[in-house]
Design a protein around this motif. Structure first.
Motif, PDB file in Angstrom:
ATOM      1  N   SER A 110       0.846  -1.186   0.000  1.00 21.54           N
ATOM      2  CA  SER A 110       0.000   0.000   0.000  1.00 21.54           C
ATOM      3  C   SER A 110       0.883   1.239   0.000  1.00 21.54           C
ATOM      4  O   SER A 110       2.096   1.163   0.268  1.00 21.54           O
ATOM      5  N   ASN A 111       0.287   2.381  -0.261  1.00 22.98           N
ATOM      6  CA  ASN A 111       1.057   3.623  -0.232  1.00 22.98           C
ATOM      7  C   ASN A 111       1.618   3.884   1.167  1.00 22.98           C
ATOM      8  O   ASN A 111       2.755   4.326   1.311  1.00 22.98           O
ATOM      9  N   SER A 112       0.840   3.599   2.204  1.00 21.01           N
ATOM     10  CA  SER A 112       1.333   3.774   3.578  1.00 21.01           C
ATOM     11  C   SER A 112       2.518   2.853   3.857  1.00 21.01           C
ATOM     12  O   SER A 112       3.496   3.261   4.496  1.00 21.01           O
ATOM     13  N   GLU A 113       2.430   1.633   3.384  1.00 20.24           N
ATOM     14  CA  GLU A 113       3.536   0.694   3.577  1.00 20.24           C
ATOM     15  C   GLU A 113       4.771   1.154   2.805  1.00 20.24           C
ATOM     16  O   GLU A 113       5.895   1.050   3.304  1.00 20.24           O
ATOM     17  N   HIS A 114       4.554   1.693   1.611  1.00 23.53           N
ATOM     18  CA  HIS A 114       5.676   2.213   0.827  1.00 23.53           C
ATOM     19  C   HIS A 114       6.351   3.376   1.551  1.00 23.53           C
ATOM     20  O   HIS A 114       7.577   3.470   1.593  1.00 23.53           O
ATOM     21  N   LYS A 115       5.560   4.288   2.121  1.00 26.01           N
ATOM     22  CA  LYS A 115       6.150   5.417   2.830  1.00 26.01           C
ATOM     23  C   LYS A 115       6.897   4.927   4.075  1.00 26.01           C
ATOM     24  O   LYS A 115       7.934   5.474   4.445  1.00 26.01           O
ATOM     25  N   MET A 116       6.402   3.873   4.722  1.00 21.63           N
ATOM     26  CA  MET A 116       7.107   3.287   5.869  1.00 21.63           C
ATOM     27  C   MET A 116       8.450   2.722   5.392  1.00 21.63           C
ATOM     28  O   MET A 116       9.478   2.926   6.048  1.00 21.63           O
ATOM     29  N   LEU A 117       8.447   2.050   4.246  1.00 24.86           N
ATOM     30  CA  LEU A 117       9.701   1.545   3.681  1.00 24.86           C
ATOM     31  C   LEU A 117      10.675   2.684   3.409  1.00 24.86           C
ATOM     32  O   LEU A 117      11.878   2.564   3.666  1.00 24.86           O
ATOM     33  N   ASP A 118      10.156   3.780   2.888  1.00 22.90           N
ATOM     34  CA  ASP A 118      10.991   4.949   2.615  1.00 22.90           C
ATOM     35  C   ASP A 118      11.639   5.454   3.900  1.00 22.90           C
ATOM     36  O   ASP A 118      12.827   5.764   3.927  1.00 22.90           O
ATOM     37  N   LEU A 119      10.868   5.522   4.973  1.00 21.86           N
ATOM     38  CA  LEU A 119      11.419   5.968   6.258  1.00 21.86           C
ATOM     39  C   LEU A 119      12.498   5.014   6.763  1.00 21.86           C
ATOM     40  O   LEU A 119      13.550   5.445   7.237  1.00 21.86           O
ATOM     41  N   VAL A 120      12.247   3.713   6.654  1.00 24.75           N
ATOM     42  CA  VAL A 120      13.236   2.731   7.107  1.00 24.75           C
ATOM     43  C   VAL A 120      14.510   2.862   6.270  1.00 24.75           C
ATOM     44  O   VAL A 120      15.622   2.865   6.804  1.00 24.75           O
ATOM     45  N   ALA A 121      14.348   3.001   4.948  1.00 29.29           N
ATOM     46  CA  ALA A 121      15.505   3.080   4.052  1.00 29.29           C
ATOM     47  C   ALA A 121      16.359   4.315   4.322  1.00 29.29           C
ATOM     48  O   ALA A 121      17.560   4.310   4.056  1.00 29.29           O
ATOM     49  N   ARG A 122      15.771   5.362   4.871  1.00 25.50           N
ATOM     50  CA  ARG A 122      16.528   6.591   5.178  1.00 25.50           C
ATOM     51  C   ARG A 122      17.404   6.445   6.411  1.00 25.50           C
ATOM     52  O   ARG A 122      18.152   7.353   6.748  1.00 25.50           O
TER      53      ARG A 122
END
Length: 164
Positions: free
Chosen positions: A30-42
């Motif tokens: 989901s878009n929320s899960e993608h944004k969570m991935l983005d935060l983790v990747a940072r």
């Protein structure tokens, strides 16, 4: 801001959201899960679930549910804190990095090529505008989340520059 500036801001906002939704679909999240991935990747050293909850405004239970799904998809892993076995940090996996890299590579290349056509003063002006938009988004997100009144900058809380 001029009407053209408002329209450009609205178009930018729309296409950023559409791009990230396309990446999320490509990754099967989901878009929320993608944004969570983005935060983790940072966070190359990992990030705690509590830090994710604070950064997203989601409850600890919601963050845990998303982390569980992302672990099952092999996009993130939990790593115990060696000095405090009760806590752990979330890290992206090699599978995520390999899968996600191609999704944004084309955009990065296009932006790099476009940036070559600007001089340093133009790039500085663009950076000021983008930084200002980011700050406006942060402030308005906080206001909306806390139920606060529109900012004292004379606005009515309607983010016309972003098409809202």
């Amino acid at each position: 801001m001029s009407q053209d500036g408002n329209r450009l801001g609205a178009d930018l906002s729309l296409h950023v959201v559409m791009f990230h939704e396309a990446i999320a679909r490509r990754l099967g999240v989901s878009n929320s899960e993608h944004k969570m991935l983005d935060l983790v990747a940072r966070h190359p050293d990992g990030i705690t679930p509590g830090e994710l909850a604070a950064a997203t405004g989601l409850s600890n239970a919601a963050v845990t549910k998303i982390i569980d799904k992302l672990v099952d998809a092999d996009y993130v892993r939990r790593e115990r804190n060696p000095s405090d076995r009760r806590s752990f940090r979330i890290h992206t996996t090699p599978h995520f990095r390999q899968t996600s890299r191609p999704t944004a590579a084309g955009l990065a290349q296009r932006i790099e090529e476009m940036n070559e056509s600007f001089d340093e003063d133009e790039l500085a002006a663009i950076a000021r505008w983008v930084t200002g938009v980011i700050e406006a988004l942060r402030a308005e997100t906080e206001r909306l989340e806390t139920g606060g009144e529109p900012g004292a900058r004379g606005g009515d809380g309607h983010t016309e520059a972003l098409g809202g």
